[in-house]
Design a protein around this motif. Structure first.
Motif, PDB file in Angstrom:
ATOM      1  N   GLY A 153     -10.738  16.567 -15.316  1.00 41.39           N
ATOM      2  CA  GLY A 153     -11.958  16.224 -14.599  1.00 41.39           C
ATOM      3  C   GLY A 153     -11.982  16.716 -13.168  1.00 41.39           C
ATOM      4  O   GLY A 153     -13.054  17.026 -12.627  1.00 41.39           O
ATOM      5  N   LEU A 154     -10.802  16.791 -12.544  1.00 40.92           N
ATOM      6  CA  LEU A 154     -10.722  17.215 -11.141  1.00 40.92           C
ATOM      7  C   LEU A 154     -10.490  18.726 -11.015  1.00 40.92           C
ATOM      8  O   LEU A 154     -11.393  19.476 -10.637  1.00 40.92           O
TER       9      LEU A 154
ATOM     10  N   ALA B 183     -16.200  24.578 -10.977  1.00 40.46           N
ATOM     11  CA  ALA B 183     -17.658  24.567 -11.148  1.00 40.46           C
ATOM     12  C   ALA B 183     -18.335  23.769 -10.043  1.00 40.46           C
ATOM     13  O   ALA B 183     -19.402  24.151  -9.543  1.00 40.46           O
ATOM     14  N   TYR B 184     -17.717  22.652  -9.636  1.00 43.28           N
ATOM     15  CA  TYR B 184     -18.299  21.845  -8.559  1.00 43.28           C
ATOM     16  C   TYR B 184     -18.298  22.638  -7.248  1.00 43.28           C
ATOM     17  O   TYR B 184     -19.283  22.615  -6.495  1.00 43.28           O
TER      18      TYR B 184
ATOM     19  N   ALA C  32     -21.719  11.522  -5.501  1.00 45.71           N
ATOM     20  CA  ALA C  32     -22.050  12.443  -6.595  1.00 45.71           C
ATOM     21  C   ALA C  32     -20.815  13.207  -7.062  1.00 45.71           C
ATOM     22  O   ALA C  32     -20.603  13.398  -8.268  1.00 45.71           O
ATOM     23  N   VAL C  33     -19.991  13.649  -6.114  1.00 41.10           N
ATOM     24  CA  VAL C  33     -18.770  14.382  -6.479  1.00 41.10           C
ATOM     25  C   VAL C  33     -17.795  13.467  -7.208  1.00 41.10           C
ATOM     26  O   VAL C  33     -17.190  13.849  -8.224  1.00 41.10           O
ATOM     27  N   ILE C  34     -17.625  12.258  -6.706  1.00 39.48           N
ATOM     28  CA  ILE C  34     -16.735  11.287  -7.361  1.00 39.48           C
ATOM     29  C   ILE C  34     -17.188  11.021  -8.786  1.00 39.48           C
ATOM     30  O   ILE C  34     -16.389  11.025  -9.733  1.00 39.48           O
ATOM     31  N   GLU C  35     -18.488  10.822  -8.963  1.00 40.69           N
ATOM     32  CA  GLU C  35     -19.016  10.537 -10.297  1.00 40.69           C
ATOM     33  C   GLU C  35     -18.897  11.744 -11.225  1.00 40.69           C
ATOM     34  O   GLU C  35     -18.724  11.595 -12.433  1.00 40.69           O
ATOM     35  N   ALA C  36     -18.965  12.953 -10.669  1.00 41.00           N
ATOM     36  CA  ALA C  36     -18.782  14.157 -11.480  1.00 41.00           C
ATOM     37  C   ALA C  36     -17.369  14.223 -12.049  1.00 41.00           C
ATOM     38  O   ALA C  36     -17.173  14.530 -13.232  1.00 41.00           O
ATOM     39  N   VAL C  37     -16.386  13.927 -11.212  1.00 39.50           N
ATOM     40  CA  VAL C  37     -14.996  13.927 -11.680  1.00 39.50           C
ATOM     41  C   VAL C  37     -14.797  12.858 -12.747  1.00 39.50           C
ATOM     42  O   VAL C  37     -14.154  13.096 -13.782  1.00 39.50           O
ATOM     43  N   LYS C  38     -15.356  11.683 -12.525  1.00 43.92           N
ATOM     44  CA  LYS C  38     -15.226  10.601 -13.504  1.00 43.92           C
ATOM     45  C   LYS C  38     -15.907  10.960 -14.826  1.00 43.92           C
ATOM     46  O   LYS C  38     -15.370  10.690 -15.909  1.00 43.92           O
ATOM     47  N   ALA C  39     -17.079  11.585 -14.758  1.00 44.51           N
ATOM     48  CA  ALA C  39     -17.798  11.968 -15.982  1.00 44.51           C
ATOM     49  C   ALA C  39     -17.035  13.024 -16.765  1.00 44.51           C
ATOM     50  O   ALA C  39     -16.948  12.957 -18.005  1.00 44.51           O
ATOM     51  N   ALA C  40     -16.481  13.995 -16.068  1.00 47.91           N
ATOM     52  CA  ALA C  40     -15.716  15.039 -16.740  1.00 47.91           C
ATOM     53  C   ALA C  40     -14.434  14.468 -17.349  1.00 47.91           C
ATOM     54  O   ALA C  40     -14.011  14.883 -18.434  1.00 47.91           O
ATOM     55  N   THR C  41     -13.814  13.520 -16.663  1.00 53.15           N
ATOM     56  CA  THR C  41     -12.620  12.854 -17.191  1.00 53.15           C
ATOM     57  C   THR C  41     -12.953  12.118 -18.478  1.00 53.15           C
ATOM     58  O   THR C  41     -12.225  12.211 -19.478  1.00 53.15           O
ATOM     59  N   LEU C  42     -14.055  11.385 -18.477  1.00 52.46           N
ATOM     60  CA  LEU C  42     -14.484  10.651 -19.668  1.00 52.46           C
ATOM     61  C   LEU C  42     -14.758  11.595 -20.825  1.00 52.46           C
ATOM     62  O   LEU C  42     -14.367  11.332 -21.967  1.00 52.46           O
ATOM     63  N   ARG C  43     -15.409  12.713 -20.531  1.00 51.07           N
ATOM     64  CA  ARG C  43     -15.709  13.687 -21.590  1.00 51.07           C
ATOM     65  C   ARG C  43     -14.431  14.294 -22.150  1.00 51.07           C
ATOM     66  O   ARG C  43     -14.323  14.531 -23.362  1.00 51.07           O
ATOM     67  N   SER C  44     -13.441  14.524 -21.298  1.00 48.66           N
ATOM     68  CA  SER C  44     -12.155  15.035 -21.758  1.00 48.66           C
ATOM     69  C   SER C  44     -11.498  14.042 -22.698  1.00 48.66           C
ATOM     70  O   SER C  44     -10.918  14.414 -23.736  1.00 48.66           O
ATOM     71  N   GLN C  45     -11.590  12.757 -22.364  1.00 49.01           N
ATOM     72  CA  GLN C  45     -11.030  11.717 -23.233  1.00 49.01           C
ATOM     73  C   GLN C  45     -11.736  11.698 -24.592  1.00 49.01           C
ATOM     74  O   GLN C  45     -11.092  11.570 -25.634  1.00 49.01           O
TER      75      GLN C  45
END
Length: 270
Positions: free
Chosen positions: A172-173, A179-180, A253-266
């Motif tokens: 996620g990071l 991309a971020y 927004a950046v924090i939430e992007a990392v969290k969303a990508a982490t969740l999608r990876s899971q």
């Protein structure tokens, strides 16, 4: 000279690693074998790097004595594991390194029982030697295997070791992070154009600003907040811009992007 390094998958990330390993003379071309299904890529890799190229994954697995590097799409991992299953013996015990997103150590160890395995997550700046790779080790790896993995991934950037439970957060990071950053560079340039700059100048200013800032933080080893404070003078232009970013929720927004990508990876790993 015997084959030491086997690469299964000659795509962008596989080639990035291959090019740096050969350029740094970690492996000689005659010590490398690559399996790649596309004829055009086969010819390209063979001509550019002078390595042995084949369509047979099994040949890579049986010939490479030191490392087998898996750089294929995660969706075809099961098919490749089944293809190699009959060739796995404890007498043949190269280090298996996987960069397959979402493929866990337990899945890899089921496919390659009793072999030393390292799971890794590099990112796309590795293609220019400025990446960062997170690695975690399987049950049968030892210090020698870890040192070898460090040497291999250090050829394309920095290396960190993490527990496997953190690999989704790494994805996620740093995995999704380029991309971020690219969006930020684009947005900075668009802001410059909106303020009256020619597009080419705005692009150059935005890109070099991000590149220079990252280098400044890295070389001076200062916290980002300290650099921000150095740039923001009382009542000045920078604090006005920072205040607007805060009102727009930039940090959140950046924090939430990392969290969303982490969740999608899971989700992809399940």
């Amino acid at each position: 000279m015997s084959i030491k390094f086997g690469l299964i998958g000659g795509g962008v990330m596989g080639e990035a690693l291959l090019s740096r390993l050969i350029a740094r003379e970690i492996y000689q071309p005659e010590e490398v074998i690559v399996s790649e299904p596309l004829p055009a890529r086969q010819s390209y890799l063979q001509e550019k790097y002078k390595v042995t190229v084949t369509t047979e994954n099994t040949l890579v697995f049986t010939e490479a004595k030191q490392v087998i590097f898996l750089a294929v799409k995660p969706q075809i991992f099961t098919a490749i594991a089944q293809e190699l299953a009959n060739f796995i013996t404890i007498q043949i015990s190269p280090l298996i390194i996987s960069i397959l997103a979402g493929v866990s150590l337990s899945q890899l160890e089921s496919a390659f029982p009793q072999l030393p395995i390292i799971r890794a997550m590099p990112n796309t700046p590795a293609t220019v030697g400025s990446g960062i790779t997170a690695i975690c080790s399987g049950a049968y790896t030892n210090t020698k295997h870890q040192q070898l993995a460090h040497q291999i991934f250090a050829s394309v950037g920095e290396v960190v070791e993490v527990s496997e439970m953190l690999m989704d957060a790494v994805t996620g990071l740093s995995g999704s992070g380029p991309a971020y950053v690219a969006l930020m560079v684009e947005s900075l340039a668009d802001g410059g154009v909106a303020a009256g700059l020619p597009r080419s100048i705005a692009n150059q200013l935005a890109l070099q600003t991000v590149l220079g800032t990252a280098k400044l933080l890295q070389e001076n080893k200062i916290h980002p907040a300290e650099l921000k404070d150095r740039v923001t003078s009382p009542g000045g232009t920078t604090i006005a811009g920072v205040a607007q970013l805060e009102r727009s929720g930039f940090r959140s927004a950046v924090i939430e992007a990392v969290k969303a990508a982490t969740l999608r990876s899971q989700e992809l790993g399940n």
